[in-house]
Design a protein around this motif. Structure first.
Motif, PDB file in Angstrom:
ATOM      1  N   ARG A   1       0.836  -1.206   0.000  1.00 37.92           N
ATOM      2  CA  ARG A   1       0.000   0.000   0.000  1.00 37.92           C
ATOM      3  C   ARG A   1       0.866   1.250   0.000  1.00 37.92           C
ATOM      4  NH1 ARG A   1      -2.389   3.615  -1.235  1.00 37.92           N
ATOM      5  NH2 ARG A   1      -4.109   4.721  -0.218  1.00 37.92           N
TER       6      ARG A   1
ATOM      7  N   ALA B   1      -2.729  -0.538  -3.877  1.00 39.03           N
ATOM      8  CA  ALA B   1      -1.465  -1.123  -3.428  1.00 39.03           C
ATOM      9  C   ALA B   1      -0.773  -1.673  -4.661  1.00 39.03           C
ATOM     10  CB  ALA B   1      -1.727  -2.233  -2.407  1.00 39.03           C
TER      11      ALA B   1
ATOM     12  N   SER C   1      -7.843   3.948  -3.530  1.00 35.66           N
ATOM     13  CA  SER C   1      -6.636   3.480  -2.854  1.00 35.66           C
ATOM     14  C   SER C   1      -6.086   2.259  -3.590  1.00 35.66           C
ATOM     15  CB  SER C   1      -6.946   3.111  -1.404  1.00 35.66           C
ATOM     16  OG  SER C   1      -7.873   2.042  -1.353  1.00 35.66           O
TER      17      SER C   1
ATOM     18  N   ALA D   1      -7.074  -1.064  -2.223  1.00 39.48           N
ATOM     19  CA  ALA D   1      -6.059  -1.693  -1.377  1.00 39.48           C
ATOM     20  C   ALA D   1      -6.683  -2.420  -0.195  1.00 39.48           C
ATOM     21  CB  ALA D   1      -5.066  -0.629  -0.889  1.00 39.48           C
TER      22      ALA D   1
END
Length: 725
Positions: free
Chosen positions: A640, A662, A660, A685
């Motif tokens: 992440r 990762a 988000s 993520a």
């Protein structure tokens, strides 16, 4: 007695002696021939007179070894029929029958009917003659590719001829009630099933193409027609001429196929050539073209060799068959099975008798896991770069996008490949027919570091906070070999967490060496636990297993011992290690979902025309990561921060992105000056819906090349409704 009278008597005496001698010679010779004819073997009787089929030879063939009983004549006819020895059958015919049909016509008729039925085998059971007759009942069983088993009762009529017996043949002995008719197969061909994406949008379906043809009777200036058509279609004029040669004046003779819709300007030019006609035609079309070619595959005409093997499955000359991708995997579902009617047709074209009828089996539609939005976005984002993209659902193993470039247009196999297109498909450098996502193994560079980190957590009791120096170079004691970090200044002291975030090579070299010192098999063992070194189990496409080197492999394959330097190379996915983009996606999917290694799949369901399911895929686990939930969370937290923190190698590529993500960058030595570029993304993520792998051959740095491509694809995914939770 006068002298003249005496001379005349001598002449008569000499003439009589000559005649007597010739008569004796003829009798002896005839006896020898008769003995030879009676006792000569059957093989000789069927081969004499066949080579040139001359009248004299055919006569000799017919007269050899005449059957001495009616039963023998029937038995020999049946035996020859089962062996398809039509010449031997003809040799048994009566004089009257031979006057109605010659040997060549007889053979052609049997062969044509056998071919029309799709006859694979023939068995004839001979019964006893009907009382007071020389008619022998027979039961004929044919195994055919078109209607399966075909049975009928008939009878063989026998006549006495000279001192033997012959077959009083008529055409109705081939098939009862045939007479002057013919056997005809009238097929019912089911429409090929569709390939659909996960939302029901077509990847392959019956659509329209444009057939450009010539009507010979409408040609005014043939030379002008050939010149203009050749220029407009990019087809040699002689090829065009051959394609309409022999056509009747009012026939439409196709010379080229163009996609639909056709360019209005081109259509206008074609319409201006007397004799040229453009018609729309139903054909298999692939709406995504090269964007999904390695997923869909393509169709091409079944070969003569394949017909020999697959005739029993109902394939016939001119049929198309799936050659790659899902078209090949789902061939039996997609094609259905042709049905039809086998009939006797009279000279007037009317049906005289139905021999057999078999219903067509409708084809089924194949619902794939592919999302057209992601597939097209991946193809666009990759552009003209050589490489591949894989998007997989980590919750099940369903593949949402799979792109390989260079690609090809499967529509061209339907439209007809030009010479230059065929040459391009077979280019040894570009290899567009190869699926780079599943069939090519590469060193994966730093994307492999999650495996080394996992092995360190599991076998060396490392933690996220474990600290390491990240110098610019690394060497093993007593070795002159120098391994380097991507940052020539080094990166100072780092935690294991930050070593992955900043992708410090020299930290992972250290971990690889420590693992090897404890047990040289530990790191290879963890790599295999992530699914590397074996096929993923994807059934719809061909794939390669890649390679995880270890001490036993190196001894066996290289005849050399395993050195610690091999483990150092392996720690960052270099050296002998090879993996496919699909394997890498599947490995990261296991991290994303908490540890389950799924078997990837491309087909979700196969649905028949009546709505019933003929196939339904269920997610299938093929392994589990040997890590605790806490260890998996440790790796995911670092992934992440690769994207979320300014010191992460992918931070700049994802600034401003609202989802988000990762991920992990990778820059792998390629054997050439420019390295391979990799990026793996997990999104979102926290609750992953997609794992995305971007691989660009000789693309440069993963952070600068592959990561921006991944972002572009994920932006499309967001617009298409992903990541809404």
């Amino acid at each position: 007695m006068p002298r003249a009278t005496v001379r005349s008597s001598r002449r008569r005496s000499a003439s009589g002696s000559l005649v007597a001698g010739l008569l004796i010679f003829a009798i002896v010779t005839g006896g020898i021939v008769a003995v030879a004819l009676q006792f000569g073997d059957r093989q000789d009787t069927t081969t004499i007179g066949v080579a040139d089929q001359s009248s004299a030879s055919a006569t000799l063939t017919r007269e050899l070894a005449a059957p001495r009983t009616a039963r023998e004549a029937a038995e020999r006819f049946v035996r020859a029929w089962e062996e398809r020895d039509y010449r031997a059958m003809y040799a048994l015919l009566s004089t009257a029958a031979r006057q109605q049909i010659n040997e060549a016509q007889f053979i052609r008729r049997y062969e044509a009917i056998s071919a029309e039925m799709g006859e694979r085998s023939l068995q004839v059971t001979l019964g006893e003659a009907l009382p007071g007759t020389m008619r022998f009942p027979i039961h004929v069983v044919r195994e055919t590719t078109r209607v399966g088993r075909l049975e009928e009762d008939n009878a063989i009529p026998i006549v006495r001829e000279g001192d033997g017996f012959r077959i009083d043949w008529t055409p109705s002995l081939i098939v009862a009630d045939l007479g002057d008719g013919r056997v005809e197969w009238i097929p019912t061909v089911p429409q090929r099933g569709r390939l659909l994406d996960v939302k029901g949008r077509p990847l392959a379906q019956l659509g329209l193409v444009n057939k450009v043809g010539v009507v010979p009777g409408q040609i005014r200036d043939e030379q002008l027609l050939l010149e203009r058509l050749s220029a407009l279609l990019n087809v040699p004029s002689e090829t065009i001429r051959r394609r309409y040669a022999g056509g009747q004046p009012d026939w439409f003779m196709p010379v080229a196929t163009l996609p639909d819709p056709i360019d209005p300007g081109l259509l206008e030019q074609l319409a201006g050539i007397p004799g040229v006609v453009v018609r729309q035609w139903p054909e298999r079309v692939y709406p995504l073209g090269p964007a999904a070619a390695h997923v869909t595959g393509y169709l091409s005409e079944v070969s003569a060799e394949e017909l020999e093997r697959r005739a029993a499955d109902g394939y016939e000359p001119g049929d198309r068959i799936g050659r790659a991708g899902i078209e090949a995997w789902a061939e039996d579902f997609l094609r259905g099975r042709r049905g039809g009617r086998l009939v006797i047709v009279g000279p007037d074209g009317r049906e005289r008798r139905l021999l057999a009828e078999i219903p067509a089996q409708p084809a089924a539609d194949v619902l794939t896991t592919i999302d057209t939005d992601l597939q097209e976005a991946a193809y666009r984002a990759l552009g003209d770069r050589v490489g591949s993209v894989v998007a997989i659902d980590p919750r099940s193993g369903a593949i949402r996008a799979l792109v390989s470039n260079p690609s090809f247009d499967p529509n061209r196999f339907i439209l007809g490949l030009r010479t230059d297109e065929w040459q391009a498909l077979n280019d040894e450098q570009r290899r567009p027919l190869i699926d780079r996502a599943t069939q090519v193994g590469y060193p994966t560079g730093s994307t492999f570091k999650v495996v080394t980190m996992a092995a360190g957590l599991a076998y060396l009791s490392l933690r996220a906070e474990s600290r390491f120096d990240c110098p610019p170079t690394f060497s093993l004691p007593g070795s002159s070999v120098v391994w380097r970090d991507w940052n020539p200044r080094g990166q100072g002291q780092l935690t294991l967490h930050d070593a992955l975030v900043q992708s410090c090579n020299t930290v992972f070299f250290q971990i690889g060496a420590q693992l090897d010192e404890r047990d040289p098999n530990l790191l290879p063992q963890m790599a295999r636990a992530f699914g590397f070194g074996s096929e993923t189990g994807l059934t719809e496409l061909p794939e390669t297993a890649g390679l995880v080197p270890d001490p036993s492999w190196k001894r066996r394959e290289r005849g050399d011992y395993w050195a610690r330097g091999d483990a150092v190379n392996l720690s960052i996915g270099q050296g002998f290690f090879l993996a496919t983009p699909l394997q890498l996606a599947d490995a990261y999917a296991a991290l994303a979902n908490g540890g389950t290694l799924w078997q990837p799949f491309l087909v979700e369901r196969v649905v028949a025309i009546d709505g019933s399911e003929r196939f339904h895929a269920e997610p299938k686990a093929r392994g589990a990561l040997p890590l605790t939930p806490e260890q998996i969370d440790t790796i995911r937290a670092a992934l992440r921060d690769v994207v979320a923190r300014p010191n992460g190698t992918a931070w700049s590529a994802f600034q401003g992105f609202t989802v988000s993500v990762a991920g992990k960058t990778g820059t792998a030595e390629s054997g050439q000056e420019t390295p391979h570029a990799w990026f793996v993304a997990i999104a979102p993520a926290e609750n992953p819906e997609l794992v995305l792998v971007v691989m660009v051959e000789h693309g440069g740095e993963g952070s600068r090349v592959a990561a921006p491509i991944a972002r572009q694809i994920l932006e499309t995914a967001q617009q298409a409704g992903y990541f809404q939770r």
